[in-house]
Design a protein around this motif. Structure first.
Motif, mmCIF file in Angstrom:
data_model
loop_
_atom_site.group_PDB
_atom_site.id
_atom_site.type_symbol
_atom_site.label_atom_id
_atom_site.label_comp_id
_atom_site.label_asym_id
_atom_site.label_seq_id
_atom_site.Cartn_x
_atom_site.Cartn_y
_atom_site.Cartn_z
ATOM 1 N N PHE A 67 130.607 60.257 -101.922
ATOM 2 C CA PHE A 67 129.369 60.705 -101.278
ATOM 3 C C PHE A 67 129.764 61.391 -99.985
ATOM 4 O O PHE A 67 130.591 60.881 -99.220
ATOM 5 C CB PHE A 67 128.453 59.518 -100.987
ATOM 6 N N GLN A 102 127.150 64.339 -104.066
ATOM 7 C CA GLN A 102 128.132 63.506 -104.744
ATOM 8 C C GLN A 102 129.099 64.381 -105.527
ATOM 9 O O GLN A 102 128.695 65.353 -106.167
ATOM 10 C CB GLN A 102 127.450 62.538 -105.717
ATOM 11 N N THR A 142 122.527 60.447 -93.400
ATOM 12 C CA THR A 142 121.362 60.077 -94.203
ATOM 13 C C THR A 142 120.970 61.245 -95.101
ATOM 14 O O THR A 142 121.279 62.407 -94.819
ATOM 15 C CB THR A 142 120.150 59.697 -93.336
ATOM 16 N N ALA A 145 119.665 57.900 -99.387
ATOM 17 C CA ALA A 145 121.035 57.484 -99.079
ATOM 18 C C ALA A 145 121.188 57.261 -97.580
ATOM 19 O O ALA A 145 120.664 58.034 -96.773
ATOM 20 C CB ALA A 145 122.047 58.522 -99.559
ATOM 21 N N THR A 146 121.946 56.215 -97.236
ATOM 22 C CA THR A 146 122.332 55.953 -95.850
ATOM 23 C C THR A 146 123.800 55.562 -95.831
ATOM 24 O O THR A 146 124.204 54.590 -96.488
ATOM 25 C CB THR A 146 121.500 54.823 -95.220
ATOM 26 N N LEU A 186 127.618 52.057 -97.574
ATOM 27 C CA LEU A 186 126.814 53.095 -98.216
ATOM 28 C C LEU A 186 125.712 52.435 -99.025
ATOM 29 O O LEU A 186 125.978 51.565 -99.858
ATOM 30 C CB LEU A 186 127.680 53.960 -99.137
ATOM 31 N N GLN A 187 124.468 52.849 -98.760
ATOM 32 C CA GLN A 187 123.309 52.383 -99.515
ATOM 33 C C GLN A 187 122.677 53.575 -100.239
ATOM 34 O O GLN A 187 122.434 54.619 -99.639
ATOM 35 C CB GLN A 187 122.259 51.758 -98.588
ATOM 36 N N LEU A 188 122.407 53.382 -101.527
ATOM 37 C CA LEU A 188 121.728 54.390 -102.332
ATOM 38 C C LEU A 188 120.436 53.801 -102.868
ATOM 39 O O LEU A 188 120.406 52.645 -103.296
ATOM 40 C CB LEU A 188 122.614 54.836 -103.506
ATOM 41 N N LEU A 236 120.816 59.673 -106.999
ATOM 42 C CA LEU A 236 122.147 59.285 -106.555
ATOM 43 C C LEU A 236 122.477 57.845 -106.948
ATOM 44 O O LEU A 236 123.626 57.518 -107.256
ATOM 45 C CB LEU A 236 122.278 59.450 -105.030
ATOM 46 N N ALA A 237 121.467 56.991 -106.959
ATOM 47 C CA ALA A 237 121.683 55.580 -107.243
ATOM 48 C C ALA A 237 122.035 55.323 -108.706
ATOM 49 O O ALA A 237 122.406 54.196 -109.051
ATOM 50 C CB ALA A 237 120.454 54.762 -106.846
#
Length: 245
Positions: free
Chosen positions: A60, A79, A132, A141-142, A203-205, A213-214
């Motif tokens: 990412f 990505q 972000t 995303a973060t 990384l959070q999706l 993205l998740a």
């Protein structure tokens, strides 16, 4: 306008083109990249043949571009997947979300960058580099990384940024059938790495139907980079024409 003059035009509108001709030079182009392990079954569904999945990892990335000749100031995020093509190890550019129209239009028309509209940001908050990506009003995303905790060798950063990149160029004809259906390859060679660092990262999706993205879940973070560069994009070349095979 004469026919021969029309043939020389790059894009429309004719009296106010959406973007100027390249090459495009980036000054102080800044990257936050987080590479992570994901579900290999999800990759198999997204990597187009004749590319092959090289490893079950994803990168990412958020790229801040404050000074780009012809395109101005913009940011993008997306990505990339790790692939092989006939023994050539590289990356497949899956998706890019961009907040500047000239960058979207030129990336899609001149090259094959899979760009669509989004709202990415790259900022420093106290001791943390924060990337972000919002799609519309929703966060998808973060990414966070400790700010410049340790240096990274310039050659390592250059190797990551200058890997061969593969993309799909899809353009339909007026009858709905594909007019262009190609796999292209590009590679950055003109680059100066002005600084590179690493640090603790997360990384959070978040699930989103139009920015999925998740669908490539974060199972384990493998590495993180913060890189500052000057560079020029290289033109793409066709490596596989799906309509002539």
């Amino acid at each position: 306008m004469r026919i021969q003059d029309v043939r020389q035009q790059l894009t429309t509108p004719l009296d106010a083109p959406a973007f100027p001709p390249g090459p495009y030079r980036f000054t102080d182009r800044e990257y936050l990249t987080i590479t992570y392990r994901t579900d290999p079954r999800a990759l198999d569904r997204l990597v187009p043949a004749p590319l092959e999945v090289a490893e079950p990892t994803v990168r990412f990335e958020v790229m801040r571009m404050p000074d780009t000749t012809g395109l101005g100031d913009y940011t993008e995020a997306g990505q990339v997947l790790f692939v092989d093509y006939e023994g050539d190890r590289g990356e497949y550019n899956l998706a890019m979300y961009v907040n500047g129209f000239p960058a979207i239009a030129s990336g899609r028309e001149i090259s094959a960058f899979p760009k669509k509209l989004g709202s990415p940001t790259l900022t420093v908050e106290s001791d943390t580099l924060v990337g972000t990506l919002d799609y519309g009003s929703l966060r998808v995303a973060t990414a966070t990384m400790g700010y410049k905790h340790a240096p990274v060798e310039a050659n390592q950063a250059r190797e990551e940024i200058c890997a061969p990149t593969f993309m799909l160029k899809l353009l339909p004809g007026y009858d709905g059938r594909p007019r262009i259906c190609e796999l292209v390859r590009t590679q950055i060679t003109d680059i100066t790495v002005k600084g590179a660092w690493t640090g603790p990262s997360r990384l959070q999706l978040f699930q989103h139907a139009m920015a999925p993205l998740a669908d490539l879940p974060v199972l384990e973070i493998l590495s993180a980079r913060h890189v500052l560069t000057d560079l020029t994009l290289a033109p793409p070349e066709v490596v596989h024409d799906y309509l002539n095979r």
